[in-house]
Design an enzyme around this catalytic site. Structure first.
Site, PDB file in Angstrom:
ATOM      1  N   HIS A  75     109.232 -33.695  18.885  1.00  0.00           N
ATOM      2  CA  HIS A  75     109.289 -34.556  17.697  1.00  0.00           C
ATOM      3  C   HIS A  75     108.785 -33.788  16.482  1.00  0.00           C
ATOM      4  O   HIS A  75     108.013 -32.842  16.613  1.00  0.00           O
ATOM      5  CB  HIS A  75     108.485 -35.847  17.893  1.00  0.00           C
ATOM      6  CG  HIS A  75     107.071 -35.613  18.330  1.00  0.00           C
ATOM      7  ND1 HIS A  75     106.742 -35.356  19.646  1.00  0.00           N
ATOM      8  CD2 HIS A  75     105.924 -35.564  17.641  1.00  0.00           C
ATOM      9  CE1 HIS A  75     105.434 -35.170  19.732  1.00  0.00           C
ATOM     10  NE2 HIS A  75     104.912 -35.284  18.531  1.00  0.00           N
ATOM     11  N   HIS A  92     106.838 -34.434  12.815  1.00  0.00           N
ATOM     12  CA  HIS A  92     106.104 -35.374  11.963  1.00  0.00           C
ATOM     13  C   HIS A  92     106.590 -35.232  10.526  1.00  0.00           C
ATOM     14  O   HIS A  92     106.656 -34.106   9.997  1.00  0.00           O
ATOM     15  CB  HIS A  92     104.604 -35.063  11.985  1.00  0.00           C
ATOM     16  CG  HIS A  92     103.953 -35.310  13.309  1.00  0.00           C
ATOM     17  ND1 HIS A  92     103.286 -36.477  13.591  1.00  0.00           N
ATOM     18  CD2 HIS A  92     103.860 -34.547  14.422  1.00  0.00           C
ATOM     19  CE1 HIS A  92     102.798 -36.406  14.824  1.00  0.00           C
ATOM     20  NE2 HIS A  92     103.136 -35.249  15.355  1.00  0.00           N
TER      21      HIS A  92
HETATM   22  P1  5GP Z   1     101.779 -35.153  18.729  1.00  0.00           P
HETATM   23  O1  5GP Z   1     100.266 -35.204  18.743  1.00  0.00           O
HETATM   24  O2  5GP Z   1     102.340 -35.083  20.130  1.00  0.00           O
HETATM   25  O3  5GP Z   1     102.360 -34.144  17.802  1.00  0.00           O
HETATM   26  O4  5GP Z   1     102.211 -36.534  18.101  1.00  0.00           O
HETATM   27  C1  5GP Z   1     102.372 -37.700  18.816  1.00  0.00           C
HETATM   28  C2  5GP Z   1     102.380 -38.821  17.811  1.00  0.00           C
HETATM   29  O5  5GP Z   1     103.008 -39.929  18.395  1.00  0.00           O
HETATM   30  C3  5GP Z   1     100.977 -39.276  17.373  1.00  0.00           C
HETATM   31  O6  5GP Z   1     100.876 -39.129  15.963  1.00  0.00           O
HETATM   32  C4  5GP Z   1     100.915 -40.735  17.817  1.00  0.00           C
HETATM   33  O7  5GP Z   1     100.279 -41.553  16.866  1.00  0.00           O
HETATM   34  C5  5GP Z   1     102.375 -41.108  17.985  1.00  0.00           C
HETATM   35  N1  5GP Z   1     102.656 -42.072  19.037  1.00  0.00           N
HETATM   36  C6  5GP Z   1     102.168 -42.060  20.306  1.00  0.00           C
HETATM   37  N2  5GP Z   1     102.695 -43.081  21.010  1.00  0.00           N
HETATM   38  C7  5GP Z   1     103.518 -43.760  20.153  1.00  0.00           C
HETATM   39  C8  5GP Z   1     104.334 -44.902  20.298  1.00  0.00           C
HETATM   40  O8  5GP Z   1     104.414 -45.538  21.356  1.00  0.00           O
HETATM   41  N3  5GP Z   1     105.059 -45.294  19.210  1.00  0.00           N
HETATM   42  C9  5GP Z   1     105.005 -44.612  18.024  1.00  0.00           C
HETATM   43  N4  5GP Z   1     105.743 -45.070  17.018  1.00  0.00           N
HETATM   44  N5  5GP Z   1     104.241 -43.530  17.856  1.00  0.00           N
HETATM   45  C10 5GP Z   1     103.505 -43.104  18.900  1.00  0.00           C
END
Ligand code: 5GP
Ligand code: ZN
Length: 137
Positions: A100, A102
């Site tokens: 993903h 951001h």
């Molecule tokens: P990472 O830390 O893997 O780069 O980002 C994961 C992101 O996904 C985090 O910012 C977290 O808030 C978001 N996130 C985790 N679970 C969910 C979810 O079920 N729905 C949404 N919309 N965001 C999520």
């Protein structure tokens, strides 16, 4: 699609979400724990664990989409700047193991994100690093 993956379920509409954009390859949703107002995520509909696994076509399309979303969100939210962040691996801050990106609108003085502390570059080391990378391209 990976049955155990929350982002597969959201991206493919099995779990409903507020969707900012959708096409055949991607869904863009709001982050559950936003760093700033409007913090969103680009999710490919296909499951790729991270940047090491994503195919070239999807990777290329993802950045074009990031550009389009950044322009639209900046106008829509009247933000002053924009971060695009993409984490790979636990030590790099990845918590959901479905690729993903951001999309984080920034607002003057929001102090929302802490960046790295600048170290010091060493030219001999950099030359060695260039060699190592070139051996792996
Ligand atoms: P990472 O830390 O893997 O780069 O980002 C994961 C992101 O996904 C985090 O910012 C977290 O808030 C978001 N996130 C985790 N679970 C969910 C979810 O079920 N729905 C949404 N919309 N965001 C999520
Ligand atoms: Zn997935």
């Amino acid at each position: 699609m990976n049955e155990d993956c929350i982002f597969c379920k959201i991206a493919n509409g099995i779990i409903p979400s507020n969707t900012l954009f959708e096409d055949d390859d991607f869904r863009v949703i709001f982050d559950l724990g936003p760093a700033t107002k409007g913090h969103a995520l680009i999710l490919p509909k296909k499951h790729f664990e991270n940047i090491y696994k994503i195919d070239d076509d999807t990777a290329a399309k993802a950045f074009v989409l990031a550009k389009k979303m950044a322009a639209a969100m900046t106008k829509a939210f009247d933000s002053d700047g924009f971060n695009i962040i993409q984490n790979n691996g636990e030590c790099a801050g990845q918590t959901v193991f479905h690729f993903h990106m951001h999309l984080i609108p920034r607002y003057k003085d929001d102090n929302a994100i802490e960046f790295w502390k600048a170290g010091q570059a060493d030219d001999a080391e950099l030359k060695e690093l260039v060699k190592k990378v070139q051996e792996n391209l």
